[in-house]
Design a protein around this motif. Structure first.
Motif, mmCIF file in Angstrom:
data_model
loop_
_atom_site.group_PDB
_atom_site.id
_atom_site.type_symbol
_atom_site.label_atom_id
_atom_site.label_comp_id
_atom_site.label_asym_id
_atom_site.label_seq_id
_atom_site.Cartn_x
_atom_site.Cartn_y
_atom_site.Cartn_z
ATOM 1 N N LEU A 57 0.819 -1.206 0.000
ATOM 2 C CA LEU A 57 0.000 0.000 0.000
ATOM 3 C C LEU A 57 0.856 1.262 0.000
ATOM 4 N N THR A 58 2.090 1.143 0.466
ATOM 5 C CA THR A 58 2.981 2.296 0.537
ATOM 6 C C THR A 58 3.824 2.458 -0.725
ATOM 7 N N ARG A 59 3.664 1.555 -1.691
ATOM 8 C CA ARG A 59 4.516 1.552 -2.900
ATOM 9 C C ARG A 59 5.982 1.495 -2.508
ATOM 10 N N LEU A 60 6.293 0.606 -1.608
ATOM 11 C CA LEU A 60 7.635 0.494 -1.054
ATOM 12 C C LEU A 60 8.550 -0.261 -2.011
ATOM 13 N N SER A 61 9.799 0.142 -2.085
ATOM 14 C CA SER A 61 10.796 -0.570 -2.867
ATOM 15 C C SER A 61 12.047 -0.743 -2.007
ATOM 16 N N CYS A 62 11.927 -1.594 -1.017
ATOM 17 C CA CYS A 62 12.981 -1.772 -0.009
ATOM 18 C C CYS A 62 14.121 -2.622 -0.551
ATOM 19 N N THR A 63 15.357 -2.192 -0.289
ATOM 20 C CA THR A 63 16.518 -2.982 -0.691
ATOM 21 C C THR A 63 17.369 -3.441 0.489
ATOM 22 N N ARG A 64 17.565 -2.606 1.509
ATOM 23 C CA ARG A 64 18.384 -2.990 2.657
ATOM 24 C C ARG A 64 17.773 -2.455 3.935
ATOM 25 N N LEU A 65 18.109 -3.129 5.049
ATOM 26 C CA LEU A 65 17.595 -2.769 6.359
ATOM 27 C C LEU A 65 18.731 -2.634 7.358
ATOM 28 N N PHE A 66 18.507 -1.798 8.359
ATOM 29 C CA PHE A 66 19.443 -1.655 9.477
ATOM 30 C C PHE A 66 18.626 -1.480 10.751
ATOM 31 N N ILE A 67 19.027 -2.144 11.847
ATOM 32 C CA ILE A 67 18.354 -2.021 13.133
ATOM 33 C C ILE A 67 19.365 -1.560 14.169
ATOM 34 N N ASP A 68 19.051 -0.474 14.885
ATOM 35 C CA ASP A 68 19.992 0.042 15.878
ATOM 36 C C ASP A 68 19.773 -0.620 17.236
ATOM 37 N N SER A 69 20.504 -0.167 18.239
ATOM 38 C CA SER A 69 20.468 -0.792 19.563
ATOM 39 C C SER A 69 19.134 -0.604 20.272
ATOM 40 N N ASP A 70 18.317 0.326 19.794
ATOM 41 C CA ASP A 70 16.979 0.541 20.356
ATOM 42 C C ASP A 70 15.901 -0.189 19.565
ATOM 43 N N ASP A 71 16.311 -1.037 18.657
ATOM 44 C CA ASP A 71 15.398 -1.770 17.780
ATOM 45 C C ASP A 71 14.610 -0.853 16.853
ATOM 46 N N THR A 72 15.167 0.302 16.547
ATOM 47 C CA THR A 72 14.591 1.147 15.506
ATOM 48 C C THR A 72 15.008 0.583 14.153
ATOM 49 N N LEU A 73 14.040 0.413 13.281
ATOM 50 C CA LEU A 73 14.272 -0.174 11.973
ATOM 51 C C LEU A 73 14.424 0.927 10.927
ATOM 52 N N TYR A 74 15.515 0.864 10.179
ATOM 53 C CA TYR A 74 15.770 1.796 9.080
ATOM 54 C C TYR A 74 15.759 1.017 7.767
ATOM 55 N N GLY A 75 15.286 1.661 6.700
ATOM 56 C CA GLY A 75 15.304 1.035 5.391
ATOM 57 C C GLY A 75 15.515 2.048 4.288
ATOM 58 N N VAL A 76 15.992 1.569 3.157
ATOM 59 C CA VAL A 76 16.173 2.430 1.986
ATOM 60 C C VAL A 76 15.161 2.036 0.917
ATOM 61 N N ASP A 77 14.669 3.031 0.204
ATOM 62 C CA ASP A 77 13.755 2.824 -0.907
ATOM 63 C C ASP A 77 14.469 3.257 -2.176
ATOM 64 N N LYS A 78 14.865 2.277 -2.979
ATOM 65 C CA LYS A 78 15.700 2.572 -4.142
ATOM 66 C C LYS A 78 14.965 3.361 -5.220
ATOM 67 N N ASP A 79 13.698 3.071 -5.417
ATOM 68 C CA ASP A 79 12.965 3.703 -6.511
ATOM 69 C C ASP A 79 12.399 5.063 -6.149
ATOM 70 N N ARG A 80 12.299 5.342 -4.837
ATOM 71 C CA ARG A 80 11.745 6.630 -4.403
ATOM 72 C C ARG A 80 12.770 7.473 -3.669
ATOM 73 N N HIS A 81 13.993 6.977 -3.600
ATOM 74 C CA HIS A 81 15.173 7.800 -3.313
ATOM 75 C C HIS A 81 15.160 8.428 -1.913
ATOM 76 N N TYR A 82 14.844 7.628 -0.912
ATOM 77 C CA TYR A 82 14.847 8.158 0.443
ATOM 78 C C TYR A 82 15.123 7.047 1.446
ATOM 79 N N VAL A 83 15.355 7.448 2.705
ATOM 80 C CA VAL A 83 15.548 6.526 3.825
ATOM 81 C C VAL A 83 14.428 6.761 4.831
ATOM 82 N N TRP A 84 13.843 5.673 5.337
ATOM 83 C CA TRP A 84 12.789 5.783 6.342
ATOM 84 C C TRP A 84 13.234 5.097 7.631
ATOM 85 N N LYS A 85 12.565 5.445 8.728
ATOM 86 C CA LYS A 85 12.797 4.731 9.979
ATOM 87 C C LYS A 85 11.468 4.428 10.646
#
Length: 350
Positions: A57-85
């Motif tokens: 539903l979000t039109r997500l194009s996720c390629t890689r993920l990173f999780i920090d020590s607080d279990d915050t999830l980060y991801g990159v969207d290759k086709d929409r050119h941004y990073v989310w958390k």
């Protein structure tokens, strides 16, 4: 469209399991892996039914993920050119780097972002693949500095990158290691640079010629730093269908997964691997893009077992479609970039 300085909530957290509608497979892949082959019991460590956190539903194009020590999830969207958390237990994800659906090459925008890392100070590093550079967003800033690939143009000189696909950092965040795909090498850079510096080739010949020997690389896509194994690197050869362990300072490595240069779907080979992780017990996990699965290799074994995915592409809760990245949280729940299904799947640890 958002302004360049705006931080907007854009991604919704799903509270139900993903749709059971199965996409039409592009091809049929026979998986011969069994748990007995890998020396595991019939009870796999993770649920094989995924929960969609961020869905189509979000039109997500996720390629890689990173999780920090607080279990915050980060991801990159290759086709929409941004990073989310997505913070732990949060309902929404937010943009933290780049501008949603806006491509560019200035200090604010990205072009086909491929990987993300967050250091202990909160600075966000983004692999800006089609700009052939790495951008560092200092804690809380929206304007980045370029710390690798200073020219912004693709090439194999030591101040350039050429469609890099993944990176890794040492435990002190002093050095950054980049899987420089089209130059078939791994290059090391300092992370504290403010103006960009030349890199040092630490794996591969650096000639830009691919091969499947233990002295060369073939389309490296992902990399992990191994502080517990002689301070070496785990490198994914996407084009070479293999994973190689490369000690720092060495001129060659040792293949630890896959049959170099050969693609297939049994328990000893890989088909276009895209990401790799290793746990505290030195078990290795490989995301296979073309076999639509995640494979687990127990310590010192080159025989794997499928822990996520059933080998055929689809968007049911038990399937993956061209996955490209994964991460674990502090409880060892598994998160997978299910790229073809445009979602992030969470697989609970049993």
């Amino acid at each position: 469209m958002m302004s360049t300085g705006e931080r907007s909530t854009i991604l919704m957290l799903a509270t139900t399991k993903s749709s059971t509608t199965t996409a039409e497979p592009e091809s049929t892949t026979t998986i011969t892996t069994t748990t007995e082959e890998a020396g595991l019991s019939s009870n796999l460590p993770w649920s094989t039914t995924g929960i969609a956190l961020l869905s189509a539903l979000t039109r997500l194009s996720c390629t890689r993920l990173f999780i920090d020590s607080d279990d915050t999830l980060y991801g990159v969207d290759k086709d929409r050119h941004y990073v989310w958390k997505l913070s732990k237990n949060a309902k929404y994800a937010t943009v933290v780097a780049g501008v949603h659906e806006s491509i560019g090459s200035n200090s604010v925008k990205l072009n086909y972002s491929e990987d993300v890392y967050v250091d202990r100070h909160g600075s966000i590093y983004v692999l800006d693949t089609n700009n052939h550079r790495v951008q560092k967003f200092m804690n809380g800033t929206t304007h980045a500095i370029t710390i690798a690939g200073l020219t912004g143009s693709g090439g194999c000189s030591l101040n350039q990158l050429y469609y890099p696909r993944g990176f890794a950092f040492d435990p002190t965040d002093t050095f950054m290691y980049i899987a420089d795909r089209s130059c078939h090498r791994v290059v090391r850079f300092l992370t504290n640079s403010t103006s960009g510096t030349d890199g040092i080739v630490v794996a591969g010949t650096g000639t830009g010629i691919p091969d499947n020997t233990n002295e060369t690389l073939n389309g490296p896509w992902s990399i992990r730093y191994l502080s517990s194994i002689h301070y070496g690197l785990l490198i994914v050869n996407h084009n070479g269908h293999s994973v190689i362990r490369w000690p720092l300072g060495a001129t060659s490595g040792t293949f630890v997964a896959g049959l170099p240069g050969i693609s297939c779907s049994n328990s000893t080979c890989l088909f276009e691997p895209a990401d790799v992780r290793i746990d505290d017990n030195l078990n290795m996990y490989v995301v296979e893009q073309k076999n639509h699965r995640v494979q687990m290799f127990c310590k010192d074994s080159n025989v794997s077992v499928t822990v996520v995915g059933n080998g055929t592409p689809g968007n049911s809760p038990t399937q993956l479609d061209g996955p490209r990245g994964m991460a674990f949280d502090s409880e060892m729940n598994m998160y997978v970039c299910d790229t073809g299904s445009k979602r992030v799947q969470k697989f609970l640890k049993r």
